[in-house]
Design an enzyme around this catalytic site. Structure first.
Site, short mmCIF file in Angstrom:
data_model
loop_
_atom_site.label_atom_id
_atom_site.label_comp_id
_atom_site.label_asym_id
_atom_site.label_seq_id
_atom_site.Cartn_x
_atom_site.Cartn_y
_atom_site.Cartn_z
N ASP A 46 50.74 12.33 -0.84
CA ASP A 46 52.09 11.76 -0.90
C ASP A 46 52.04 10.24 -1.06
OD1 ASP A 46 53.23 14.23 -0.65
OD2 ASP A 46 53.69 14.03 1.48
N TYR A 61 43.42 15.19 8.71
CA TYR A 61 44.45 14.16 8.70
C TYR A 61 44.62 13.56 10.10
CZ TYR A 61 46.06 16.34 4.32
OH TYR A 61 46.14 16.85 3.06
N ASP A 91 59.81 13.25 6.53
CA ASP A 91 58.99 12.08 6.84
C ASP A 91 59.88 10.87 7.08
OD1 ASP A 91 59.77 11.09 4.33
OD2 ASP A 91 57.97 11.81 3.33
N ARG A 126 53.92 17.36 6.92
CA ARG A 126 55.34 17.10 7.21
C ARG A 126 56.02 18.34 7.78
NH1 ARG A 126 57.83 16.30 2.19
NH2 ARG A 126 55.91 16.93 1.13
#
Length: 292
Positions: free
Chosen positions: A44, A72, A86, A180
């Site tokens: 993203d 992550y 987000d 997300r």
């Protein structure tokens, strides 16, 4: 020009913009200014971290990459949900964070480890009737999305901050996981609106964060940033003689050199130039990917 680049993508540019920049960098050193360049999984725009890029005919090796696990680090922001799940989206709902939220989170985490179902968010690159979901979302449309099975290998709390209430998480997961969406799911389990704040991809398959190079570093030393396919895909390498490599290049099956027992092998010629990928069949070697 053939290999992989482990790019540290900063927050801001899209994955496509990074690909376009590297195409210009490596096109300068290639006979083909339209050199093939492709990423191994989008990141993203607001996210930073590892973005693996294939250069030249290495783009044809992408389907052979079996290790697609991701890792992550992110922040889970409690008390507000957004249109994009987000920090960039508009507020959808707000709620008071319950006093016992830490206990609720602790109790909820185990149910998110292992194989779970997840619905792709509307702001994602999934296709729906010829369009990306994010294109439909920008038109104000919401469509039904099919849930998919993903795997969360590890989900750990790294720390907590207050005002606003933020939880720092580290996640190891399968390809296709939307962090997300996971943040929204965690908020639902706690009983409070939530969204993802910052996101950093620490690993993508064999590509890891501390080995990643910035775009500036790659531009200053593009050859030094290039990683040979053997360092990324764990196939053994065999060397063919002049006749064998010529036949392999022409797409013909050749005798397999003694001692090569793996199903797939990288093939180099006597000058140690990478010729392609071969598939073994008993005592024979059949071309699967031919590069030169």
């Amino acid at each position: 020009m053939l290999g992989f680049v482990n790019v540290f993508k900063p927050a801001g540019p899209t994955s496509a913009q990074v690909v376009a920049r590297l195409r210009r960098v490596y096109g300068t050193y290639s006979h083909d200014r339209k050199i093939a360049v492709g990423h191994l999984g989008t990141l993203d725009p607001q996210a930073a971290g590892v973005l693996p890029i294939a250069i030249g005919k290495a783009t044809r090796l992408i389907p052979l990459l079996e290790d697609q696990r991701k890792a992550y680090a992110c922040t889970l922001v409690l008390g507000r949900s957004t249109t994009t799940a987000d920090a960039l989206g508009e507020t959808v709902s707000e709620g008071v964070v319950p006093a016992d939220w830490e206990a609720r989170l602790h109790d909820a985490l185990p149910q998110f480890v292992g194989r779970i179902m997840q619905t792709p968010p509307m702001y994602s690159a999934v296709h729906h009737e010829g369009k990306r979901l994010y294109e439909l979302a920008r038109e104000g449309k919401t469509v039904e999305r099919k849930s998919r099975t993903i795997t969360i290998y590890a989900l750990n709390v790294l720390g907590v901050e207050v005002a606003p209430m933020v939880v720092r998480l580290r996640i190891a997961c399968s390809e296709g996981t939307y962090i997300r969406a996971l943040c929204e799911q965690l908020g639902e389990a706690i009983g409070v609106p939530a969204h993802m704040g910052a996101l950093v991809r620490e690993a993508s398959g064999p590509f890891i964060l501390y080995e990643a190079r910035t775009l500036e570093e790659i531009g200053n030393d593009p050859h030094g940033a290039l990683i040979t396919p053997e360092h990324i895909i764990p196939f053994p390498t065999i060397v063919l003689d002049l006749r064998g490599s010529a036949d392999f290049r022409a797409g013909r099956v050749v005798p397999l050199p003694q001692g090569a027992a793996a199903k797939h092998v990288f093939v180099r010629d006597e000058a140690r130039m990478l010729v392609g990928v071969g598939e073994t069949h008993g005592a024979l070697l059949a071309p699967r990917k031919v590069f030169v």
